[in-house]
Motif scaffolding. Structure first.
Motif, PDB file in Angstrom:
ATOM      1  N   THR A 200       1.171  -1.086   0.286  1.00  0.00           N
ATOM      2  CA  THR A 200       0.070  -0.230  -0.178  1.00  0.00           C
ATOM      3  C   THR A 200       0.620   1.733   0.141  1.00  0.00           C
ATOM      4  OG1 THR A 200      -2.015  -0.960   1.183  1.00  0.00           O
ATOM      5  CG2 THR A 200      -1.728   1.216   1.359  1.00  0.00           C
TER       6      THR A 200
ATOM      7  N   GLN B  62       0.419   5.257   0.460  1.00  0.00           N
ATOM      8  CA  GLN B  62      -0.442   5.900   0.443  1.00  0.00           C
ATOM      9  C   GLN B  62      -0.214   8.394   0.885  1.00  0.00           C
ATOM     10  OE1 GLN B  62      -2.235   4.285   4.065  1.00  0.00           O
ATOM     11  NE2 GLN B  62      -2.864   5.971   4.756  1.00  0.00           N
TER      12      GLN B  62
ATOM     13  N   GLN C  84      -1.971   0.006  -4.692  1.00  0.00           N
ATOM     14  CA  GLN C  84      -1.292  -1.059  -4.481  1.00  0.00           C
ATOM     15  C   GLN C  84      -0.415  -1.192  -5.374  1.00  0.00           C
ATOM     16  OE1 GLN C  84      -4.418  -3.815  -3.822  1.00  0.00           O
ATOM     17  NE2 GLN C  84      -3.336  -3.827  -1.069  1.00  0.00           N
TER      18      GLN C  84
END
Length: 112
Positions: free
Chosen positions: A25, A27, A36
């Motif tokens: 992941t 972010q 992803q």
């Protein structure tokens, strides 16, 4: 006034083996944007010049990297986490009528 975002790319690999980390992941710290990594460990995410990306994956230490105006972050190495197998708990629950069960139920044990 809204901050300008741009496409930021990179590739996540394991520190030990330099193999792609699939499904990590990525972010934007403090934001909602998250993606992803693909089968080759690569990602593309919209982020601002002053953003910091947080990269995490099961079995690896979380890593933060500042964008700092770049559009290509290159290869980002994740260190293997020092989590022992007995610290991970796998749970599951399901209920169904015996009559509709597709077959015998099986019990599996994991020896540590």
């Amino acid at each position: 006034m809204f901050a300008q975002t741009k496409k930021v790319t990179g590739k996540v690999v394991g520190t030990a083996d330099k193999q792609p980390v699939i499904g990590a992941t990525v972010q934007v710290k403090g934001g909602k944007a998250a993606v992803q990594t693909g089968p080759d460990g690569s990602f593309v995410i919209d982020a601002g010049d002053r953003s910091t990306l947080v990269i995490s994956s099961v079995g690896y230490e979380k890593f933060e990297i500042p964008v700092a105006g770049r559009t290509d972050l290159g290869a980002i190495s994740l260190a293997t986490a020092n989590t022992a197998l007995n610290e991970i708990v796998v749970t599951g629950y399901s209920a169904q009528k015996k009559k509709t069960s597709p077959g015998r139920l099986r019990w599996w044990m994991l020896k540590v």
